[in-house]
Design a protein around this motif. Structure first.
Motif, short mmCIF file in Angstrom:
data_model
loop_
_atom_site.label_atom_id
_atom_site.label_comp_id
_atom_site.label_asym_id
_atom_site.label_seq_id
_atom_site.Cartn_x
_atom_site.Cartn_y
_atom_site.Cartn_z
N LEU A 84 52.33 42.29 28.56
CA LEU A 84 52.71 41.06 29.26
C LEU A 84 51.79 40.80 30.46
CD1 LEU A 84 56.61 41.41 29.19
CD2 LEU A 84 55.17 39.93 27.75
N ALA A 85 51.22 41.88 31.01
CA ALA A 85 50.28 41.74 32.13
C ALA A 85 48.88 41.35 31.67
CB ALA A 85 50.22 43.04 32.92
N GLY A 86 48.71 41.19 30.34
CA GLY A 86 47.43 40.75 29.81
C GLY A 86 46.51 41.86 29.37
N ARG A 87 47.05 43.09 29.20
CA ARG A 87 46.23 44.22 28.78
C ARG A 87 46.85 44.89 27.55
NH1 ARG A 87 47.20 45.02 34.14
NH2 ARG A 87 48.32 46.97 33.78
N PRO A 88 47.00 44.13 26.45
CA PRO A 88 47.66 44.69 25.26
C PRO A 88 46.85 45.82 24.65
CG PRO A 88 46.64 42.59 24.73
CD PRO A 88 46.53 42.74 26.22
N ASP A 89 47.56 46.86 24.20
CA ASP A 89 46.93 48.01 23.57
C ASP A 89 47.31 48.03 22.10
OD1 ASP A 89 45.72 50.37 22.91
OD2 ASP A 89 47.12 51.65 24.00
N GLY A 90 46.44 47.52 21.24
CA GLY A 90 46.71 47.51 19.82
C GLY A 90 47.17 46.15 19.32
N PRO A 91 47.10 45.94 18.01
CA PRO A 91 47.37 44.61 17.43
C PRO A 91 48.80 44.12 17.61
CG PRO A 91 47.03 46.25 15.70
CD PRO A 91 46.63 46.90 16.98
N VAL A 92 49.78 45.03 17.56
CA VAL A 92 51.17 44.60 17.72
C VAL A 92 51.39 44.03 19.11
CG1 VAL A 92 53.54 45.43 17.91
CG2 VAL A 92 52.14 46.11 15.96
N TYR A 93 50.84 44.68 20.11
CA TYR A 93 51.01 44.19 21.48
C TYR A 93 50.11 42.98 21.75
CZ TYR A 93 53.97 48.16 22.36
OH TYR A 93 55.01 49.07 22.30
N ALA A 94 48.99 42.90 21.05
CA ALA A 94 48.17 41.69 21.14
C ALA A 94 48.95 40.50 20.58
CB ALA A 94 46.86 41.88 20.38
N ALA A 95 49.71 40.74 19.50
CA ALA A 95 50.54 39.67 18.93
C ALA A 95 51.60 39.22 19.93
CB ALA A 95 51.18 40.17 17.64
N LEU A 96 52.27 40.18 20.57
CA LEU A 96 53.28 39.83 21.58
C LEU A 96 52.65 39.02 22.70
CD1 LEU A 96 56.09 40.09 22.91
CD2 LEU A 96 55.24 42.19 24.00
N HIS A 97 51.53 39.49 23.24
CA HIS A 97 50.88 38.79 24.34
C HIS A 97 50.51 37.37 23.94
CE1 HIS A 97 47.27 37.68 26.79
NE2 HIS A 97 48.12 38.00 27.75
N ARG A 98 49.99 37.22 22.75
CA ARG A 98 49.55 35.89 22.31
C ARG A 98 50.72 34.93 22.19
NH1 ARG A 98 46.45 34.70 16.60
NH2 ARG A 98 46.52 32.42 16.71
N VAL A 99 51.82 35.37 21.58
CA VAL A 99 52.95 34.46 21.38
C VAL A 99 53.62 34.13 22.70
CG1 VAL A 99 54.77 36.16 20.89
CG2 VAL A 99 54.86 33.92 19.83
N VAL A 100 53.71 35.10 23.60
CA VAL A 100 54.31 34.85 24.92
C VAL A 100 53.47 33.85 25.71
CG1 VAL A 100 54.73 35.92 27.17
CG2 VAL A 100 55.62 36.98 25.10
#
Length: 326
Positions: A84-100
Motif C-alpha cells: 500500500l506504501a507503493g513498494r509491492p513485493d511480488g505479483p500478488v502484492y503488485a496486483a493489490l497496489h494497482r487495484v487500490v
C-alpha cells in the motif's frame, strides 16, 4: 517485477484455478472491472491460502516448523502495508497496489480484511450475533465494499449495502460448513444461541445433535436473508453489467442456504453445492433486477436494525494514509 498485463494474467489464472464460480460471474463485468476483480481476488486468495495452509483453496502438506497463525497474519499485514506504501513485493502484492491505486480504495479496507484473519488466528469465538456479524464483515463484508468501489459505487448507503451482501455470503458459508468447522475446532454460531438451545460448542460436531444444530442454522439463514434483501437495494448504485454480476452471485449463493434447508439435519453429510443448472438459472433470473436497477426508482427501504460498521462510507473514494508501522 511483472508487467501490468502479466499481473492481470496471473490474477485471472488464480481465479480460474481457485474459484470457477467467481470466474464465471466475473465474465459479466466490463473488461476494466473484470481485470480489477481478478487482481483484488488474487491478493485475497493469497492471504486466505496463507492462513489456511492451502494452495488456491486446496489443501497442501504442512511442514514442521512453519510459522504460527499469528506469525502468518503479522507477515501478511507487513507485506500488505508495504504494498500500500507503493513498494509491492511480488505479483500478488503488485496486483493489490494497482487495484487500490486505480480505484482509490481507502487503505483501511485491505487492513480490515487482515484483521479478520487475525480474529481466526487468535481463536475467535462469538458470544452474540453481533460478534458473528462483526467477524462476517471483516472476512467478507469488507471485500464487498472494495468490490463496490471497483465497480464505481460511492456513498455510505452504497457501501453499506455492499457490506451487507458480503455479510450474507459469510453467514451462508458458516451454515454450509458449520459441522466441518466445528470438527476443526472453529465455531462461529453465537454462544448465546447455543446456550439457549442447550448446546456447548463441542456439541456442534456431534451427529446426535444435528436436529438442534439445524434449528440454529435455520435461524442463521433467516438472519442472512435480511442482509441479502438489503443488498438488493444496492444494485441501483452499479452499472448494468456489474449489477447483473452481483445479482447473479446473490442468487447463486443464497441458493446454497436453500439446499441446506431442503436437506434438513442431514445437510452436512456432504458439502451443500449448487449445480450448473441452478447456477445458470440464477444468472438468468438476475437479469430482471439488473435491468430494473438502471431505471429511476424510489430510494430503497432503510436498513432497519442491520449491523453497520461505525464510520463505513465516511471515507469512500479517498485514499487513506498508510500506517507508520511500515
Amino acid at each position: 517485477m511483472p508487467t501490468e498485463d502479466e499481473i492481470v494474467a496471473m490474477s485471472r489464472e488464480r481465479i480460474e484455478r481457485g474459484s470457477k464460480s467467481f470466474a464465471g460471474a466475473a465474465r459479466l463485468f466490463d473488461g476494466r472491472t473484470r481485470d480489477s476483480a481478478y487482481m483484488l481476488y488474487a491478493w485475497c486468495r493469497h492471504c486466505d491460502d496463507a492462513i489456511d495452509g492451502q494452495e488456491l483453496g486446496f489443501p497442501r502438506t504442512r511442514n514442521a516448523g512453519e510459522p504460527s497463525g499469528i506469525e502468518i497474519v503479522d507477515m501478511l499485514e507487513r507485506e500488505t502495508l508495504t504494498a500500500l506504501a507503493g513498494r509491492p513485493d511480488g505479483p500478488v502484492y503488485a496486483a493489490l497496489h494497482r487495484v487500490v491505486e486505480t480505484h482509490n480504495i481507502p487503505h483501511v479496507h485491505p487492513l480490515e480484511l487482515i484483521e479478520g484473519f487475525r480474529m481466526d488466528a487468535t481463536g475467535f469465538r462469538p458470544q452474540t450475533i453481533g460478534d458473528t456479524l462483526t467477524y462476517c464483515y471483516h472476512v467478507a463484508g469488507v471485500v464487498g465494499v472494495m468490490m463496490a468501489i471497483v465497480m464505481g459505487a460511492r456513498g455510505a448507503d452504497a457501501l453499506n449495502r455492499a457490506a451487507d451482501l458480503g455479510i450474507a455470503f459469510q453467514l451462508t458459508n458458516i451454515v454450509r460448513d458449520v459441522v466441518a468447522d466445528a470438527e476443526a475446532g472453529r465455531v462461529y454460531l453465537p454462544a448465546d444461541w447455543l446456550r439457549k438451545s442447550g448446546l456447548a460448542p463441542a456439541d456442534v460436531a456431534s451427529p446426535a445433535r444435528r436436529e438442534v444444530v439445524f434449528g440454529i442454522a435455520r435461524r442463521m439463514l433467516e438472519e442472512a436473508d435480511r442482509y441479502y434483501a438489503s443488498a438488493s437495494g444496492g444494485l441501483r448504485y452499479l452499472p448494468f453489467r456489474s449489477a447483473w454480476a452481483v445479482a447473479s452471485a446473490r442468487n447463486i449463493y443464497r441458493r446454497i442456504g436453500g439446499v441446506v434447508l431442503e436437506q434438513g439435519p442431514s445437510a452436512w453429510s456432504e458439502r451443500a453445492r449448487v449445480g450448473s443448472g441452478a447456477k445458470l438459472a440464477g444468472v438468468a433470473s438476475a437479469l430482471v433486477p439488473a435491468l430494473i436497477s438502471v431505471l429511476p426508482a424510489a430510494p430503497p427501504p432503510p436498513r432497519q436494525g442491520l449491523w453497520t460498521r461505525p464510520g463505513l462510507g465516511s471515507r469512500e473514494g479517498m485514499g487513506s494514509h498508510v500506517s507508520d508501522r511500515v
